[in-house]
Design a protein around this motif. Structure first.
Motif, PDB file in Angstrom:
ATOM      1  N   ALA A   1       0.874  -1.180   0.000  1.00 52.03           N
ATOM      2  CA  ALA A   1       0.000   0.000   0.000  1.00 52.03           C
ATOM      3  C   ALA A   1       0.914   1.234   0.000  1.00 52.03           C
ATOM      4  N   PRO A   2       0.349   2.420  -0.165  1.00 54.56           N
ATOM      5  CA  PRO A   2       1.195   3.618  -0.186  1.00 54.56           C
ATOM      6  C   PRO A   2       1.874   3.843   1.167  1.00 54.56           C
ATOM      7  N   SER A   3       2.990   4.542   1.131  1.00 46.56           N
ATOM      8  CA  SER A   3       3.669   4.888   2.379  1.00 46.56           C
ATOM      9  C   SER A   3       2.851   5.935   3.123  1.00 46.56           C
ATOM     10  N   PHE A   4       3.115   6.048   4.419  1.00 47.55           N
ATOM     11  CA  PHE A   4       2.423   7.061   5.209  1.00 47.55           C
ATOM     12  C   PHE A   4       2.736   8.450   4.674  1.00 47.55           C
TER      13      PHE A   4
ATOM     14  N   GLY B   1     -12.774   0.028   6.696  1.00 48.48           N
ATOM     15  CA  GLY B   1     -12.145  -0.557   5.525  1.00 48.48           C
ATOM     16  C   GLY B   1     -12.625   0.193   4.294  1.00 48.48           C
ATOM     17  N   GLY B   2     -12.265  -0.279   3.118  1.00 42.57           N
ATOM     18  CA  GLY B   2     -12.762   0.410   1.938  1.00 42.57           C
ATOM     19  C   GLY B   2     -12.028   0.061   0.674  1.00 42.57           C
TER      20      GLY B   2
ATOM     21  N   GLY C   1      -3.788   1.731  -6.441  1.00 43.77           N
ATOM     22  CA  GLY C   1      -3.557   0.384  -6.945  1.00 43.77           C
ATOM     23  C   GLY C   1      -4.747  -0.520  -6.699  1.00 43.77           C
ATOM     24  N   ASP C   2      -4.454  -1.801  -6.449  1.00 45.62           N
ATOM     25  CA  ASP C   2      -5.508  -2.802  -6.346  1.00 45.62           C
ATOM     26  C   ASP C   2      -5.802  -3.278  -4.928  1.00 45.62           C
ATOM     27  N   THR C   3      -5.037  -2.817  -3.945  1.00 46.76           N
ATOM     28  CA  THR C   3      -5.183  -3.331  -2.589  1.00 46.76           C
ATOM     29  C   THR C   3      -6.127  -2.444  -1.774  1.00 46.76           C
ATOM     30  N   PRO C   4      -7.308  -2.968  -1.409  1.00 44.95           N
ATOM     31  CA  PRO C   4      -8.217  -2.181  -0.575  1.00 44.95           C
ATOM     32  C   PRO C   4      -7.755  -2.177   0.882  1.00 44.95           C
TER      33      PRO C   4
END
Length: 114
Positions: free
Chosen positions: A52-55, A79-80, A85-88
């Motif tokens: 996932a993206p960095s903070f 959640g969401g 990208g593709d990772t919720p």
């Protein structure tokens, strides 16, 4: 009020405001217990994309977006769908359990201070 008194008052106020730190850019200490409980580091890192993206990327993307903190707090609590990208964002039950509004706020404040 005389001109001299106004000048003194304005000088005092200017000094007072100069002494107040700018907290908008202040870095918030990591809430390590919450980060560990919610398994944040399974997908995120501080400064480089992973699953996932960095903070830091999150903070940079949302820093000037109105109501972004509230949106991120809701995403942490529920959640969401994927915004990167593709990772919720996994559901709380998949991350470490329910997250209170206060704890979500604490995490978002920390992330946004990156």
């Amino acid at each position: 009020m005389s001109h001299a008194r106004w000048s003194i008052l304005l000088a005092c106020l200017a000094g007072l405001f100069a002494a107040v730190p700018n907290t908008a850019d202040a870095r918030v200490d990591e809430p390590t217990e919450l980060v560990n409980q919610q398994h944040c580091m399974f997908c995120h890192t501080s400064d480089a994309p992973f699953l996932a993206p960095s903070f830091r990327q999150i903070a940079d993307r949302y820093r000037d977006v109105p109501d972004a903190k509230a949106m991120l707090e809701i995403k942490l609590r529920k959640g969401g769908r994927a915004h990167w990208g593709d990772t919720p964002m996994p559901l709380p039950s998949e991350r470490g359990g329910p997250l209170s509004a206060e704890d979500a706020h604490t995490l978002v404040e920390w992330v946004m201070s990156q």
